[in-house]
Design an enzyme around this catalytic site. Structure first.
Site, mmCIF file in Angstrom:
data_model
loop_
_atom_site.group_PDB
_atom_site.id
_atom_site.type_symbol
_atom_site.label_atom_id
_atom_site.label_comp_id
_atom_site.label_asym_id
_atom_site.label_seq_id
_atom_site.Cartn_x
_atom_site.Cartn_y
_atom_site.Cartn_z
ATOM 1 C CG HIS A 75 -0.165 0.204 2.523
ATOM 2 N ND1 HIS A 75 0.583 -0.797 3.095
ATOM 3 C CD2 HIS A 75 -0.038 1.291 3.349
ATOM 4 C CE1 HIS A 75 1.135 -0.359 4.209
ATOM 5 N NE2 HIS A 75 0.791 0.915 4.393
ATOM 6 C CG ASP A 121 1.830 5.633 4.628
ATOM 7 O OD1 ASP A 121 1.532 4.452 4.902
ATOM 8 O OD2 ASP A 121 2.922 6.158 4.939
ATOM 9 C CG HIS A 180 5.146 1.209 2.658
ATOM 10 N ND1 HIS A 180 4.495 2.355 2.248
ATOM 11 C CD2 HIS A 180 4.703 0.983 3.932
ATOM 12 C CE1 HIS A 180 3.716 2.802 3.206
ATOM 13 N NE2 HIS A 180 3.821 1.984 4.238
ATOM 14 N NE ARG A 199 1.895 6.800 9.553
ATOM 15 C CZ ARG A 199 0.874 6.094 9.077
ATOM 16 N NH1 ARG A 199 1.069 5.259 8.061
ATOM 17 N NH2 ARG A 199 -0.317 6.179 9.613
#
Length: 324
Positions: A129, A131, A280, A297
């Site tokens: 996917h 983000d 990723h 993150r």
């Protein structure tokens, strides 16, 4: 992802800083930079150029705290402020999401970790996917730092979607250039019998957009194969059986080993990737190890994707450009 384009010696090189590619099409390690210190324009421009060229860059042995993480991110764009975060994300830093929460999501909905992964990942390519790909304006970039990692397992893999597009044959590139696809939160989730708390969550927080299947990168001009295994519901211009076959072929193309890089995390490691040109795979091989994997993150605001024909993405539900 913007910054001043200054360099130290007029060539794009900064003395003492080195960009070392680690795979043929994607990934580079940058050495000689202390991310906890203020970055001058030359180093910032070098990092930015490396991200655009190599799609994901890695730093090791960094001493970033939450304040430093956000300050570093601001050199490249505006951090996303998340309206909802998990209980382990740091209070007072709404730009930071602590991704150890992901291992606990199943528990919130009455499932252990193995069942949670099994219901979400019903195909071998499911976990790949970018983000927040169901948004009409997915983040431009993500900066992830490791606080604690297991002694083995937990690696992350990225794929270069520009290289994957370029690697298609010319007739296939011409065909997919004009297609569009619906990206939707919760695609393919296999619900539990009876009442399913996660299904109710998905219905209450649904997000969906129609994106071009091939987007034009707003900074490099590259054409990017905008697919993934997690959010794409279907290619809207064709039948569902045709869509399923095409998506399987295109995602398999994107994750061919020659277009990927795998990174072994250590405490203090930082990965900075272009979310517009990569997808990723978050690891699922460490839950049994019994050691924590704590990652922080920060994401940067992104643009609405634009296709080869100049048409932008369109929101379907639950998403608005610039509004989280």
């Amino acid at each position: 992802m913007t910054t001043d384009r200054a360099t130290a010696d007029g060539t794009g090189h900064v003395p003492g800083v080195e960009v070392r590619p680690v795979a043929g099409h994607i990934g580079a390690e940058i050495t000689g930079v202390d991310l906890a210190e203020p970055l001058d324009d030359a180093v910032t421009a070098l990092i930015r150029d490396a991200v655009l060229r190599w799609k994901v860059v890695f730093f090791r042995g960094q001493r970033l705290d939450h304040v430093g993480h956000i300050a570093f991110a601001r050199r490249f764009g505006e951090p996303v402020v998340l309206p909802r975060r998990g209980p382990h994300s740091p209070p007072g830093f709404p730009e930071i999401e602590t991704t150890t929460d992901r291992l606990e999501l199943g528990g919130r909905y009455g499932m252990d970790h193995d069942e949670w992964l099994d219901r979400r990942r019903h195909t071998l390519l499911r976990g790949w996917h970018c983000d927040h790909g169901a948004r009409v304006d997915p983040p431009a970039a993500t900066i992830l730092r490791a606080e604690a990692v297991p002694p083995y397992g937990g690696d992350t893999t990225w794929a270069n979607l520009a290289a994957a597009y370029a690697g298609l044959s010319a007739p296939v590139r011409a065909f997919v250039d004009g297609l569009r696809a619906e990206h939707r939160l919760g695609v393919g989730y296999q619900s539990r019998p009876g009442d399913d708390a996660y299904v109710r969550h998905l219905l209450d927080h649904q997000v969906a957009s129609v994106h071009p299947l091939v987007r034009v990168h707003p900074e490099t001009g590259e054409r990017v194969l905008f697919v993934n295994g997690y959010y794409v519901e279907r290619i809207t211009d064709v039948s569902r059986p045709e869509s399923a076959a095409l998506l399987e072929m295109l995602v398999e193309q994107a994750v061919r080993p020659e277009y990927t890089v795998r990174f072994r995390w250590e405490p203090g490691s930082v990965a900075f990737w272009d979310n517009r040109a990569t997808m990723h795979l978050a690891p699922s091989d460490h839950a049994h190890v019994g050691s924590p994997r704590v990652m922080h993150r920060v994401m940067l605001h992104g643009e609405v994707p634009v296709g080869v024909d100049g048409r932008p993405s369109e929101p379907v539900t639950g998403t608005e450009a610039g509004r989280w």
